[in-house]
Design an enzyme around this catalytic site. Structure first.
Site, PDB file in Angstrom:
ATOM      1  N   TYR A  76       0.834  -1.201   0.000  1.00 19.27           N
ATOM      2  CA  TYR A  76       0.000   0.000   0.000  1.00 19.27           C
ATOM      3  C   TYR A  76       0.874   1.258   0.000  1.00 19.27           C
ATOM      4  O   TYR A  76       0.659   2.175  -0.797  1.00 19.27           O
ATOM      5  CB  TYR A  76      -0.924  -0.021   1.215  1.00 19.27           C
ATOM      6  CG  TYR A  76      -1.755   1.216   1.392  1.00 19.27           C
ATOM      7  CD1 TYR A  76      -2.898   1.430   0.624  1.00 19.27           C
ATOM      8  CD2 TYR A  76      -1.413   2.181   2.341  1.00 19.27           C
ATOM      9  CE1 TYR A  76      -3.670   2.570   0.791  1.00 19.27           C
ATOM     10  CE2 TYR A  76      -2.179   3.318   2.516  1.00 19.27           C
ATOM     11  CZ  TYR A  76      -3.303   3.508   1.738  1.00 19.27           C
ATOM     12  OH  TYR A  76      -4.059   4.646   1.916  1.00 19.27           O
ATOM     13  N   ASP A  96     -11.499   8.492   4.485  1.00 19.08           N
ATOM     14  CA  ASP A  96     -10.230   9.209   4.504  1.00 19.08           C
ATOM     15  C   ASP A  96     -10.476  10.676   4.174  1.00 19.08           C
ATOM     16  O   ASP A  96     -10.704  11.001   3.014  1.00 19.08           O
ATOM     17  CB  ASP A  96      -9.277   8.577   3.501  1.00 19.08           C
ATOM     18  CG  ASP A  96      -7.889   9.171   3.513  1.00 19.08           C
ATOM     19  OD1 ASP A  96      -7.663  10.205   4.175  1.00 19.08           O
ATOM     20  OD2 ASP A  96      -7.008   8.604   2.844  1.00 19.08           O
TER      21      ASP A  96
END
Length: 127
Positions: free
Chosen positions: A18, A42
């Site tokens: 990631y 997010d």
């Protein structure tokens, strides 16, 4: 993920992947880490992106932007990971550094089922 050691290794590998993809990958690459019905929030308190298509749309904002990413700290427990990382985004003469703490939940296949990013303007520096 067969046992605890395998689970920790698989989750650690996915978090490292990631970080690598946030730095150098595309939205297409990033969405491959997620389960079909995963969620991304997010930052926490913002919009929740549900499903791979919505998650792809969220990450498409990083396509074409110069960025660097560094994992600062990682903790894995059960099927979850919490990690602090530093993301530096450069656009022309503008440079921004964000230091979020992400929490990810993983399924038995090692795919991310939920991701929450904890950060606010207080965690962003301009330079």
């Amino acid at each position: 993920m067969r046992n605890a050691a395998d689970r920790v290794q698989a989750i650690t590998d996915t978090v490292n992947r990631y970080i690598e993809l946030v730095a150098k990958g595309s939205a297409d690459d990033l969405v491959e880490l997620y389960a079909d019905d995963a969620t991304v929030e997010d930052p926490v308190g913002g919009e929740v992106h549900i499903g791979r298509q919505a998650i792809h749309g969220f990450y498409s904002a990083v396509d074409g932007v110069a960025r660097e990413c560094e994992l600062v700290s990682l903790r894995v427990a059960g099927n979850e990971a919490a990690f602090l990382f530093r993301l530096t985004v450069t656009a022309g003469d503008h440079r921004m550094v964000i230091e979020p703490i992400d929490v990810m939940v993983f399924d038995d296949r090692g795919k991310v089922t939920a991701m929450k990013a904890y950060w606010s303007a207080a965690n962003v520096t301009q330079g």
